[in-house]
Motif scaffolding. Sequence first.
Motif, short mmCIF file in Angstrom:
data_model
loop_
_atom_site.label_atom_id
_atom_site.label_comp_id
_atom_site.label_asym_id
_atom_site.label_seq_id
_atom_site.Cartn_x
_atom_site.Cartn_y
_atom_site.Cartn_z
N ALA A 28 -34.37 47.41 32.03
CA ALA A 28 -33.94 46.75 30.79
C ALA A 28 -32.48 46.36 30.89
N HIS A 29 -32.05 45.53 29.96
CA HIS A 29 -30.64 45.18 29.80
C HIS A 29 -30.19 45.75 28.46
N LEU A 30 -29.23 46.67 28.51
CA LEU A 30 -28.71 47.30 27.32
C LEU A 30 -27.42 46.59 26.92
N VAL A 31 -27.41 46.05 25.70
CA VAL A 31 -26.28 45.24 25.23
C VAL A 31 -25.67 45.90 23.99
N THR A 32 -24.35 46.11 24.03
CA THR A 32 -23.65 46.75 22.92
C THR A 32 -22.43 45.93 22.53
N PRO A 33 -22.25 45.65 21.23
CA PRO A 33 -21.03 44.96 20.79
C PRO A 33 -19.85 45.94 20.77
N THR A 34 -18.71 45.51 21.30
CA THR A 34 -17.50 46.34 21.30
C THR A 34 -16.33 45.50 20.80
N ALA A 35 -15.20 46.15 20.64
CA ALA A 35 -14.00 45.44 20.21
C ALA A 35 -13.59 44.38 21.22
N GLU A 36 -13.96 44.58 22.49
CA GLU A 36 -13.61 43.61 23.54
C GLU A 36 -14.69 42.56 23.75
N GLY A 37 -15.78 42.65 22.99
CA GLY A 37 -16.88 41.72 23.17
C GLY A 37 -18.15 42.46 23.56
N ARG A 75 -38.93 55.78 14.82
CA ARG A 75 -39.70 54.95 15.75
C ARG A 75 -39.54 55.39 17.20
N GLY A 76 -38.89 56.54 17.42
CA GLY A 76 -38.69 57.01 18.78
C GLY A 76 -37.36 56.54 19.33
N ALA A 77 -37.21 56.67 20.65
CA ALA A 77 -35.94 56.31 21.29
C ALA A 77 -36.18 55.87 22.72
N LEU A 78 -35.23 55.11 23.24
CA LEU A 78 -35.18 54.77 24.66
C LEU A 78 -34.06 55.59 25.29
N LEU A 79 -34.36 56.23 26.41
CA LEU A 79 -33.42 57.14 27.05
C LEU A 79 -33.05 56.62 28.44
N GLY A 80 -31.79 56.74 28.78
CA GLY A 80 -31.33 56.33 30.11
C GLY A 80 -30.00 56.98 30.43
N HIS A 81 -29.39 56.54 31.50
CA HIS A 81 -28.08 57.07 31.86
C HIS A 81 -27.28 56.02 32.61
N VAL A 82 -25.96 56.17 32.54
CA VAL A 82 -25.05 55.26 33.24
C VAL A 82 -24.04 56.10 34.01
N ALA A 83 -23.36 55.46 34.94
CA ALA A 83 -22.29 56.14 35.67
C ALA A 83 -21.18 56.54 34.71
N VAL A 143 -20.91 44.18 25.80
CA VAL A 143 -21.01 44.90 27.07
C VAL A 143 -22.49 45.04 27.41
N SER A 144 -22.86 44.72 28.64
CA SER A 144 -24.26 44.79 29.05
C SER A 144 -24.39 45.60 30.33
N THR A 145 -25.38 46.48 30.36
CA THR A 145 -25.66 47.28 31.55
C THR A 145 -27.15 47.19 31.87
N PRO A 146 -27.53 46.80 33.09
CA PRO A 146 -28.93 46.85 33.50
C PRO A 146 -29.26 48.28 33.95
N LEU A 147 -30.38 48.82 33.45
CA LEU A 147 -30.74 50.19 33.77
C LEU A 147 -32.19 50.48 33.41
N PRO A 148 -32.81 51.47 34.06
CA PRO A 148 -34.16 51.88 33.66
C PRO A 148 -34.08 52.72 32.39
N LEU A 149 -35.06 52.54 31.51
CA LEU A 149 -35.10 53.29 30.26
C LEU A 149 -36.48 53.92 30.09
N LEU A 150 -36.47 55.11 29.51
CA LEU A 150 -37.70 55.87 29.27
C LEU A 150 -37.96 55.93 27.78
#
Length: 211
Positions: A24-33, A50-58, A35-42
């Motif tokens: 998936a592509h995880l996209v979050t709005p921040t003060a700098e604009g 409605r549940g949740a999607l779980l993942g991890h980043v460096a 931010v997107s991170t590609p990562l596997p989600l469970l």
Amino acid sequence: MYVPSHFAVPADRQAELLGRGGFAHLVTPTAEGLVSTPLPLLYDPGRPGRGALLGHVARNNPHWRDLPDTESLAIVTGPDAYVSPGYYATKREHGRVVPTWNYEVLHVHGRLVAHDDVAWLRDLVTRLTDTHEAGRAAPWGVTDAPERFIDGQLRAIVGLELVISRVEAKAKLSQNRSAADQDGVLAGLAASGLPGEAAVAAAMRAVHPGG
């Protein structure tokens, strides 16, 4: 996301698609604009609501720091394929056809929570690994690696939990075409032999049981 009624995905199919997990592509709005991170989600349906999607980043990835109160978005893509006008029966009838693209996609909205806890992370990476190793002749498990090595790897990551508030799901799989055109698309995808097209054909059969 624009979802015409004939491309809408019912709730049970949404849960099925989320349950498959994947990239998936995880996209979050921040003060700098954005931010997107590609990562596997469970997908974890057991979380409240409605549940949740779980993942991890460096840990060095700033995506997990200073998370806003506003919603984040996970874009979960399914199979996709080009559809040639030559596949359609109506091309031979009147020629008024154009190319298009068939695909499945989920837009999962929710509040993003960071988890900097080794026990939480160990459970997550074990579940992620077991999910994607399932069915292999010799599945690898987290406990196959030295414990001290895994501990070091866990200290280098941070967990992310997208607490789902709503899901927009779209399956554009020729539902707006005639039965003859749908059959032509299925035959064309089967004959092309291009990567990913078998998965699109399987998705089409899921929404066109008679195909």
